[in-house]
Design a protein around this motif. Structure first.
Motif, PDB file in Angstrom:
ATOM      1  N   ASP A  88       0.829  -1.206   0.000  1.00  0.00           N
ATOM      2  CA  ASP A  88       0.000   0.000   0.000  1.00  0.00           C
ATOM      3  C   ASP A  88       0.864   1.257   0.000  1.00  0.00           C
ATOM      4  N   SER A  89       1.920   1.242   0.802  1.00  0.00           N
ATOM      5  CA  SER A  89       2.790   2.415   0.857  1.00  0.00           C
ATOM      6  C   SER A  89       3.502   2.630  -0.478  1.00  0.00           C
ATOM      7  N   ASN A  91       2.332   1.655  -3.484  1.00  0.00           N
ATOM      8  CA  ASN A  91       1.345   2.070  -4.481  1.00  0.00           C
ATOM      9  C   ASN A  91       0.891   3.513  -4.284  1.00  0.00           C
ATOM     10  N   ARG A  92       0.925   4.013  -3.054  1.00  0.00           N
ATOM     11  CA  ARG A  92       0.508   5.387  -2.797  1.00  0.00           C
ATOM     12  C   ARG A  92       1.667   6.377  -2.861  1.00  0.00           C
ATOM     13  N   SER A  93       2.890   5.887  -3.052  1.00  0.00           N
ATOM     14  CA  SER A  93       4.043   6.783  -3.065  1.00  0.00           C
ATOM     15  C   SER A  93       4.081   7.603  -4.361  1.00  0.00           C
ATOM     16  N   THR A  94       4.684   8.748  -4.261  1.00  0.00           N
ATOM     17  CA  THR A  94       4.826   9.621  -5.423  1.00  0.00           C
ATOM     18  C   THR A  94       6.079   9.229  -6.200  1.00  0.00           C
TER      19      THR A  94
END
Length: 161
Positions: A88-89, A91-94
């Protein structure tokens, strides 16, 4: 295609040089950008491995229940939670975070996949043991669809090897 890439790199180098960046920093940033697809692949492999472990925990032979009731139940659940958090981290990272993390994120994803994969292999062994126990006890009927799940496990073993 290659000429266009070199043109873009030359423009980026000129811009970086005018803004005071060193060529070494530019090369390091370029190398980090090149590692992003590797991290994306590692993330996808970790997701597949977690789905496989979830599926194995639900097998009707009882191997998942046996593992979760043992002292390894907590670490298995923790590994699944950690893996879900890591995916999740990622996939949500920029893009900037992915460039900054570079190789370390791919290593974290690979290490977590190794942990989850080891639990998958452990579940296969527990399942094989339970199926052998049922086969040795002629008095008890075999578990429902045991042959189907045995074939499914053999396919999983082949994919793990």
């Amino acid at each position: 295609m290659v000429a266009a890439l070199w043109d873009i790199l030359a423009k980026a180098a000129n811009l970086a040089q005018m803004s005071g960046l060193h060529a070494v920093m530019l090369v390091a940033a370029g190398a980090s950008i090149m590692r992003i697809p590797q991290s994306r692949r590692e993330c996808a492999k970790l997701e597949r491995c977690c789905r496989r472990l979830h599926a194995q925990l639900k097998w009707p032979t009882g191997c998942g229940a046996a593992l979760l009731c043992s002292e390894l139940g907590g670490p298995v659940e923790q590994a699944l939670a950690d893996a879900a958090g890591l995916v999740d981290s990622y996939n949500r990272s920029t893009l900037w975070c992915r460039v900054r993390s570079g190789r370390s994120m791919a290593i974290k994803l690979r290490d977590m996949r190794d942990v989850v994969d080891s639990y998958c292999v452990l579940l296969l062994f527990i399942n094989a043991h339970l199926l052998l126990q049922h086969a040795a006890n002629h008095d008890q009927p075999p578990p429902p669809d045991a042959t189907f799940f045995l074939k499914d496990q053999m396919l999983l073993l082949r994919t793990l090897m």
